[in-house]
Design an enzyme around this catalytic site. Structure first.
Site, PDB file in Angstrom:
ATOM      1  N   LYS A  45       1.054  -1.039  -0.259  1.00 23.77           N
ATOM      2  CA  LYS A  45      -0.174  -0.131   0.009  1.00 23.77           C
ATOM      3  C   LYS A  45       0.478   1.212  -0.325  1.00 23.77           C
ATOM      4  O   LYS A  45       0.220   2.672   0.693  1.00 23.77           O
ATOM      5  CB  LYS A  45      -0.964  -0.286   1.369  1.00 23.77           C
ATOM      6  CG  LYS A  45      -1.903  -1.298   0.988  1.00 23.77           C
ATOM      7  CD  LYS A  45      -2.443  -1.677  -0.404  1.00 23.77           C
ATOM      8  CE  LYS A  45      -3.601  -0.919  -0.506  1.00 23.77           C
ATOM      9  NZ  LYS A  45      -3.386  -1.661  -1.858  1.00 23.77           N
ATOM     10  N   HIS A 107       6.805  -7.300  -2.669  1.00 18.24           N
ATOM     11  CA  HIS A 107       6.547  -6.712  -1.543  1.00 18.24           C
ATOM     12  C   HIS A 107       7.423  -7.479  -0.824  1.00 18.24           C
ATOM     13  O   HIS A 107       7.429  -7.687   0.585  1.00 18.24           O
ATOM     14  CB  HIS A 107       5.590  -7.085  -1.098  1.00 18.24           C
ATOM     15  CG  HIS A 107       4.161  -5.910  -1.731  1.00 18.24           C
ATOM     16  ND1 HIS A 107       3.942  -4.535  -1.979  1.00 18.24           N
ATOM     17  CD2 HIS A 107       3.178  -6.519  -2.245  1.00 18.24           C
ATOM     18  CE1 HIS A 107       2.860  -3.912  -2.498  1.00 18.24           C
ATOM     19  NE2 HIS A 107       2.248  -5.384  -3.098  1.00 18.24           N
ATOM     20  N   SER A 137      -4.712   1.746   4.502  1.00 23.02           N
ATOM     21  CA  SER A 137      -4.494   1.673   3.019  1.00 23.02           C
ATOM     22  C   SER A 137      -5.052   0.417   3.298  1.00 23.02           C
ATOM     23  O   SER A 137      -5.937  -0.248   2.377  1.00 23.02           O
ATOM     24  CB  SER A 137      -3.926   1.834   2.327  1.00 23.02           C
ATOM     25  OG  SER A 137      -3.519   1.651   0.824  1.00 23.02           O
TER      26      SER A 137
HETATM   27  S1  PPS Z   1      -0.666  -2.767  -2.853  1.00 19.80           S
HETATM   28  O1  PPS Z   1      -1.873  -3.500  -3.621  1.00 19.80           O
HETATM   29  O2  PPS Z   1       0.357  -2.908  -2.524  1.00 19.80           O
HETATM   30  O3  PPS Z   1       0.180  -3.186  -4.693  1.00 19.80           O
HETATM   31  O4  PPS Z   1      -1.064  -1.065  -3.418  1.00 19.80           O
HETATM   32  P1  PPS Z   1      -0.359  -0.214  -3.606  1.00 19.80           P
HETATM   33  O5  PPS Z   1      -0.515   0.222  -5.389  1.00 19.80           O
HETATM   34  O6  PPS Z   1       1.284   0.532  -3.530  1.00 19.80           O
HETATM   35  O7  PPS Z   1      -0.570   1.279  -2.635  1.00 19.80           O
HETATM   36  C1  PPS Z   1      -2.582   1.783  -3.319  1.00 19.80           C
HETATM   37  C2  PPS Z   1      -2.365   3.317  -2.352  1.00 19.80           C
HETATM   38  O8  PPS Z   1      -1.818   3.385  -3.745  1.00 19.80           O
HETATM   39  C3  PPS Z   1      -2.365   5.134  -3.951  1.00 19.80           C
HETATM   40  N1  PPS Z   1      -2.200   5.462  -4.746  1.00 19.80           N
HETATM   41  C4  PPS Z   1      -2.605   6.493  -5.676  1.00 19.80           C
HETATM   42  N2  PPS Z   1      -2.199   7.869  -4.491  1.00 19.80           N
HETATM   43  C5  PPS Z   1      -1.529   9.072  -5.524  1.00 19.80           C
HETATM   44  N3  PPS Z   1      -1.927   9.523  -6.255  1.00 19.80           N
HETATM   45  C6  PPS Z   1      -2.495   7.734  -7.433  1.00 19.80           C
HETATM   46  N4  PPS Z   1      -1.634   7.723  -8.478  1.00 19.80           N
HETATM   47  C7  PPS Z   1      -1.962   6.941  -6.769  1.00 19.80           C
HETATM   48  N5  PPS Z   1      -2.819   5.281  -7.516  1.00 19.80           N
HETATM   49  C8  PPS Z   1      -2.402   4.955  -6.199  1.00 19.80           C
HETATM   50  C9  PPS Z   1      -3.065   3.867  -3.433  1.00 19.80           C
HETATM   51  O9  PPS Z   1      -5.288   5.107  -3.487  1.00 19.80           O
HETATM   52  C10 PPS Z   1      -3.842   3.640  -2.430  1.00 19.80           C
HETATM   53  O10 PPS Z   1      -3.570   4.522  -1.449  1.00 19.80           O
HETATM   54  P2  PPS Z   1      -5.082   4.374  -0.292  1.00 19.80           P
HETATM   55  O11 PPS Z   1      -4.803   5.709   0.800  1.00 19.80           O
HETATM   56  O12 PPS Z   1      -5.940   3.235   0.045  1.00 19.80           O
HETATM   57  O13 PPS Z   1      -5.950   5.587  -1.073  1.00 19.80           O
END
Ligand code: PPS
Length: 293
Positions: A45, A107, A137
């Site tokens: 996340k 990860h 998250s």
């Molecule tokens: S995972 O399942 O571990 O692969 O998830 P991951 O992609 O690492 O993290 C998901 C969180 O990243 C946010 N996210 C973004 N934030 C800002 N800008 C962009 N473009 C973006 N893309 C993904 C996503 O909303 C998750 O965070 P939270 O806080 O839950 O919204």
């Protein structure tokens, strides 16, 4: 389609893991990295999908719209250790990639990275995110994704998170160990969700310098627009709406995309306790990640 029951966690070589990310272990450990592979690593996340999409556009944005409109991001940037029973494993998916370089998501804590990535001196992009927003998250991700252990209620989840009893273990161990590795390993690029949120242009330039890429100003502007949270949220090829185990009605994968959403979840008491643990765990670590900007 009937989904399998939620997985249990267990201690796997000292780290809390689930079967979905350990059952292909021998193939993961024996994985043959190629020198130009690029590995994207985060604690869950922390912005994996965001950075995966940035790298995909940097390398393959010029290939025409088909890749972007018909191949989900998890197929373009396969998840190394993923091994869901009903699907090809991460290693199989990577080995079927026909484009170069291969972009690979993981990860894994640093001690679990297959040795060929080090032997081949592959470029590794590590993305950190502040521990509190990761917790929030991850909690919502557990609620919506039936491939994750049941998170329970927020308070008990936060306790488990602080004890490292969530998949991939303690945030502190993950981030600190990768940060330490980075000090002696020039092929690791370290960035953070907060830095990306604060100044995407600057972080994009840092990434390009590390990767040896020089996109035009126009390409950079196009990329920055495509990877905006609202645009990714609407983009079916990157918002994980194609994954059956995720119920986006419970909580969307692209949930809020903000720094400091933890303030809407942590009580004063939870925050004080967390800060105490944080101070103790991070006392010897030079890495500073802001939890608000
Ligand atoms: S995972 O399942 O571990 O692969 O998830 P991951 O992609 O690492 O993290 C998901 C969180 O990243 C946010 N996210 C973004 N934030 C800002 N800008 C962009 N473009 C973006 N893309 C993904 C996503 O909303 C998750 O965070 P939270 O806080 O839950 O919204």
């Amino acid at each position: 389609m009937e989904l399998p029951p939620r997985p249990a966690t267990f201690n796997f070589h000292g780290v809390c893991m689930t079967e979905i990310v350990t059952s292909n272990w021998d193939n993961v450990q024996d994985f043959k990295a190629k020198p130009d592979d690029v590995l994207i690593v985060t604690y869950p996340k922390a912005g994996t999908t965001w950075v995966s999409y940035i790298l995909d556009l940097l390398y393959f944005g010029h290939m025409g719209p088909e890749r972007q409109t018909s191949i989900p991001i998890n197929k373009r940037v396969p998840f190394l250790e993923m091994a869901k029973r009903t699907l090809p494993t991460g290693t199989e998916t990577i080995n079927q990639l026909t484009t170069t370089p291969r972009l690979i998501k993981s990860h894994l804590p640093v001690q679990f990275v297959p040795k060929s990535f080090w032997e081949q001196r592959c470029k590794i992009v590590y993305v950190a995110r502040n521990a509190k927003d990761c917790a929030v998250s991850y909690f919502h991700f557990g609620r919506m994704n039936k491939s994750q252990p049941d998170p329970g209620d927020w308070n008990s989840y936060l306790e488990k998170y602080m004890e490292g009893q969530v998949t991939y273990g303690l945030w502190f161990d993950h981030v600190i160990n990768w940060w330490e590795k980075k000090q002696t390993c020039s092929n690791i690029h370290f960035t953070s969700y907060e830095d990306l949120s604060q100044d995407l242009g600057r972080e994009l330039d840092r990434l390009c310098t590390f990767l040896g890429l020089s996109p035009s100003a126009e390409e950079k502007e196009r990329l920055k627009a495509a990877v905006k949270f609202d645009n990714m949220k609407e983009n079916k090829m990157v918002n994980y709406s194609t994954v059956p185990s995720m119920d986006q009605k419970v909580s969307p994968f692209m949930r809020k995309g903000k720094v400091a959403d933890w303030k809407n979840h942590f009580t004063v008491a939870q925050n004080e306790k967390f800060d105490e643990v944080y101070k103790q765990k991070m006392k010897n670590c030079t890495l500073k990640i802001c939890s608000e900007i």
